[in-house]
Design a protein around this motif. Structure first.
Motif: not given
Length: 395
Positions: A145-151, A252-264, A370-376, A379-381
């Motif tokens: 939902q957050v990425f639908a507004d800020s792809k 993944l991060i060490a290789s230089g790949l930019s990934l907004p979210v990783i779920k474990v 979630y608002a902390t993760a998305a907005q703070e 940097g997404l609305p």
């Protein structure tokens, strides 16, 4: 057929292609309304504690005699608690996290839950995954939902990566470029046989499947370009499941790949019987894996670029049951960790005497995490969340 794959279709495809201070809700405050620049170079690490983690034996109210009254057998003895304040402390199995707390990189958000809680595993995690009200049903995860507004930019290899279990959870949505990476070697091996297709298709479902195939091909190509499997994670990781998942995340991060979210994810928290040993083992695995990941990020100079956040479908009841365990409950603490995190306690510890039925009352809505993760953090609305961030991110 529907134009988009539903949750069951997604999981089936994943199986075929294995790559496949009290704070309240209210109008967004000035911090939330600020127009920030999206931070796509940062990564959010979501840690799902599957089964309903027992909050009272995670962050222990050792200064409250009611805790020991309610848990005469399961209560952690005061002398074993890793005391953070005269009232609250960590389960002894979480001792590796003490250094992160002392370094000011760990925030503990107390009393997290939602109104009219549902105590069904399936329904409650669905509420958490979609950020819905308890009486509403949404068909997309809150990240979607957050990425639908800020792809996220199309240049990124993926919008999100799922490690361990295939359940997309917050990342479930028809327009999200999400990769299930249970076995990285198998992913790279099987995607070698994929070929991009630009042929137009009259069948919407087939067109969607071909689009997913093209996205997987593109993602795998970028993973190979960065040679992420050969990347040095920067620290030694434990051999258990969560340790392996976070090692892959570090690579993944060490290789230089930019990934907004990783779920474990880490399962086994549904501790109805003989909780003590099981819970201690799970908390130890959690603390070991998180600490190893923090060391890896610090060695890479990337600790300021990651934020780790836990979530679980619910907490446990404050009173122990007759099987030396705890039953499904409501509010529980959750942890946020990272180099930009303002450490400390947030929210309010639930009372052990002013109960709602037999359960703890929540003081922080989970949407505020979630608002902390998305907005703070990103940097997404995040207008879809309608919640105030917690104000715990530096810069």
């Amino acid at each position: 057929m529907s134009q988009f794959l539903n949750r069951r279709d997604f999981l089936a495809l994943g199986g075929a292609l294995p790559f496949a201070l009290p704070i309240v809700m209210g109008p967004l405050n000035a911090l939330a309304q600020l127009q920030r620049t999206p931070n796509w170079n940062r990564t959010l690490i979501l840690i799902e504690l599957k089964g309903g983690n027992d909050g009272l034996n995670t962050i222990i109210p050792h200064g409250d005699p009611n805790y020991y009254r309610l848990r005469p057998r399961l209560g952690i003895p005061k002398h074993k608690v890793i005391q953070l304040t005269p009232q609250l402390g960590l389960h002894p199995s979480l001792s590796p996290l003490k250094s992160l707390w002392e370094g000011g990189n760990m925030a503990i958000v107390s009393g997290v839950g939602y109104p009219k809680p549902n105590l069904s595993h399936f329904r409650s995690i669905e509420i958490w995954d979609t950020a819905s009200d308890s009486n509403k049903y949404l068909d997309q995860g809150w990240i979607a939902q957050v990425f639908a507004d800020s792809k996220p930019p199309a240049s990124l290899p993926a919008d999100g990566v799922i490690l361990g279990r295939d359940d997309a959870g917050p990342l479930y949505g028809p327009n999200l470029r999400t990769v299930s990476l249970r076995d990285p070697r198998k992913f790279l091996k099987q995607t070698r046989h994929l070929r991009p297709s630009s042929a137009p298709q009259a069948n919407p479902s087939l067109a969607h499947i071909l689009s997913v195939q093209n996205q997987l091909h593109q993602t795998a190509a970028k993973f190979r370009e960065q040679n992420f499997e050969a990347a040095n994670p920067g620290a030694a990781f434990p051999k258990h499941s969560l340790g392996k998942q976070l090692k892959t995340a570090a690579q993944l991060i060490a290789s230089g790949l930019s990934l907004p979210v990783i779920k474990v994810s880490l399962g086994g928290f549904d501790t109805h019987a003989n909780q003590a040993g099981t819970h201690a083992r799970l908390l130890k695995q959690w603390a070991e894996a998180v600490t190893a990941f923090s060391k890896a990020m610090q060695s890479q100079g990337r600790w300021n670029d990651v934020m780790m956040m836990t979530y679980s479908e619910f907490g446990r009841r404050p009173v122990e049951n007759g099987s030396r365990g705890t039953d499904h409950g409501t509010a529980a603490p959750h942890l946020i960790l990272g180099g930009r995190v303002r450490g400390g306690f947030y929210g309010r510890q639930p009372s052990l005497t002013a109960l709602q039925g037999k359960n703890l009352m929540h003081h922080v809505h989970f949407r505020q995490l979630y608002a902390t993760a998305a907005q703070e953090w990103m940097g997404l609305p995040a207008r879809s969340l309608g919640a105030r961030p917690l104000g715990l991110i530096r810069g």
